[in-house]
Motif scaffolding. Structure first.
Motif, PDB file in Angstrom:
ATOM      1  N   GLU A 143     -21.708 -87.504 -17.430  1.00 52.45           N
ATOM      2  CA  GLU A 143     -22.739 -88.434 -17.906  1.00 52.45           C
ATOM      3  C   GLU A 143     -24.135 -87.939 -17.532  1.00 52.45           C
ATOM      4  O   GLU A 143     -25.055 -87.989 -18.345  1.00 52.45           O
ATOM      5  N   MET A 144     -24.272 -87.441 -16.298  1.00 55.36           N
ATOM      6  CA  MET A 144     -25.594 -86.965 -15.862  1.00 55.36           C
ATOM      7  C   MET A 144     -26.003 -85.698 -16.608  1.00 55.36           C
ATOM      8  O   MET A 144     -27.186 -85.506 -16.893  1.00 55.36           O
ATOM      9  N   GLU A 145     -25.048 -84.852 -16.961  1.00 58.60           N
ATOM     10  CA  GLU A 145     -25.364 -83.681 -17.775  1.00 58.60           C
ATOM     11  C   GLU A 145     -25.770 -84.098 -19.192  1.00 58.60           C
ATOM     12  O   GLU A 145     -26.739 -83.583 -19.742  1.00 58.60           O
ATOM     13  N   ALA A 146     -25.039 -85.058 -19.772  1.00 58.49           N
ATOM     14  CA  ALA A 146     -25.357 -85.533 -21.128  1.00 58.49           C
ATOM     15  C   ALA A 146     -26.727 -86.209 -21.180  1.00 58.49           C
ATOM     16  O   ALA A 146     -27.446 -86.083 -22.174  1.00 58.49           O
ATOM     17  N   ASP A 147     -27.104 -86.910 -20.103  1.00 57.46           N
ATOM     18  CA  ASP A 147     -28.395 -87.613 -20.041  1.00 57.46           C
ATOM     19  C   ASP A 147     -29.524 -86.714 -19.547  1.00 57.46           C
ATOM     20  O   ASP A 147     -30.645 -87.176 -19.341  1.00 57.46           O
ATOM     21  N   HIS A 148     -29.247 -85.451 -19.322  1.00 58.51           N
ATOM     22  CA  HIS A 148     -30.208 -84.469 -18.804  1.00 58.51           C
ATOM     23  C   HIS A 148     -30.779 -84.852 -17.447  1.00 58.51           C
ATOM     24  O   HIS A 148     -31.918 -84.537 -17.127  1.00 58.51           O
ATOM     25  N   VAL A 149     -29.976 -85.570 -16.655  1.00 59.43           N
ATOM     26  CA  VAL A 149     -30.325 -85.789 -15.253  1.00 59.43           C
ATOM     27  C   VAL A 149     -30.024 -84.490 -14.511  1.00 59.43           C
ATOM     28  O   VAL A 149     -30.838 -83.992 -13.751  1.00 59.43           O
ATOM     29  N   ILE A 150     -28.840 -83.927 -14.757  1.00 60.35           N
ATOM     30  CA  ILE A 150     -28.513 -82.580 -14.286  1.00 60.35           C
ATOM     31  C   ILE A 150     -28.861 -81.657 -15.439  1.00 60.35           C
ATOM     32  O   ILE A 150     -28.274 -81.725 -16.512  1.00 60.35           O
ATOM     33  N   VAL A 151     -29.839 -80.785 -15.208  1.00 62.98           N
ATOM     34  CA  VAL A 151     -30.343 -79.922 -16.271  1.00 62.98           C
ATOM     35  C   VAL A 151     -29.784 -78.509 -16.158  1.00 62.98           C
ATOM     36  O   VAL A 151     -29.532 -77.848 -17.152  1.00 62.98           O
TER      37      VAL A 151
END
Length: 166
Positions: A43-51
């Motif tokens: 989820e964080m990768e999809a939301d660009h929290v983890i870039v």
């Protein structure tokens, strides 16, 4: 801006310390199921929290010449877009590693890498300064990095002096 769960925040802190940690290890460290960790990471990768997952390199230990400069840039904001348009024009140059909007005496802080001083100087004079909204630049060359992203590069020597007490 998305509010993150406590699990997601804890995952981010652990990955910031060491991006090589597997979801299995993170789950063990946090006392949760691996599937919950993997879902949170996805989820964080999809939301660009983890870039990006990155490696911190101590380039002074490698036989490759490289120069890094921090450039203070004063600009006139564009109508309708403010600082965004100028920042975008600057960060699209391949030499530019980072661009920050700042408070204080200048507007943008630009981190640039080049093979040598002349390459960085040419970037400033040929690419950055001619941008219409750029009012002034001030270039600072990094001579030595002691610490980056929480990582200390030089091994500290223990103080070998004898303690003298009155």
């Amino acid at each position: 801006m998305k509010e993150l769960s406590e699990l997601s925040l804890n995952i981010l802190k652990l990955l910031k310390e060491d991006a090589r940690r597997s979801p299995d290890l993170l789950a063990t460290m946090l006392g949760v199921e691996e599937s919950a960790v993997q879902t949170a990471i996805n989820e964080m990768e999809a939301d660009h929290v983890i870039v990006k997952y990155a490696t911190v390199v101590n380039w002074s230990k490698v036989d490759e010449e490289k120069v890094t400069a921090l450039i203070e840039v004063q600009i006139t904001p564009e109508r309708e877009r403010g600082f965004e348009g100028i920042a975008e024009r600057i960060y699209l140059f391949p030499q530019v590693k980072s661009v920050y909007l700042m408070s204080g005496a200048y507007d943008l802080l630009v981190e640039v890498e080049g093979k040598n001083l002349r390459e960085v100087a040419n970037f400033v004079s040929d690419k950055l300064s001619p941008i219409q909204s750029v009012l002034s630049t001030k270039t600072h060359f990094i001579l030595k990095k002691y610490k980056q992203d929480g990582i200390i590069f030089e091994e500290r020597e223990d103080d070998q002096r004898l303690v003298i007490s009155p």
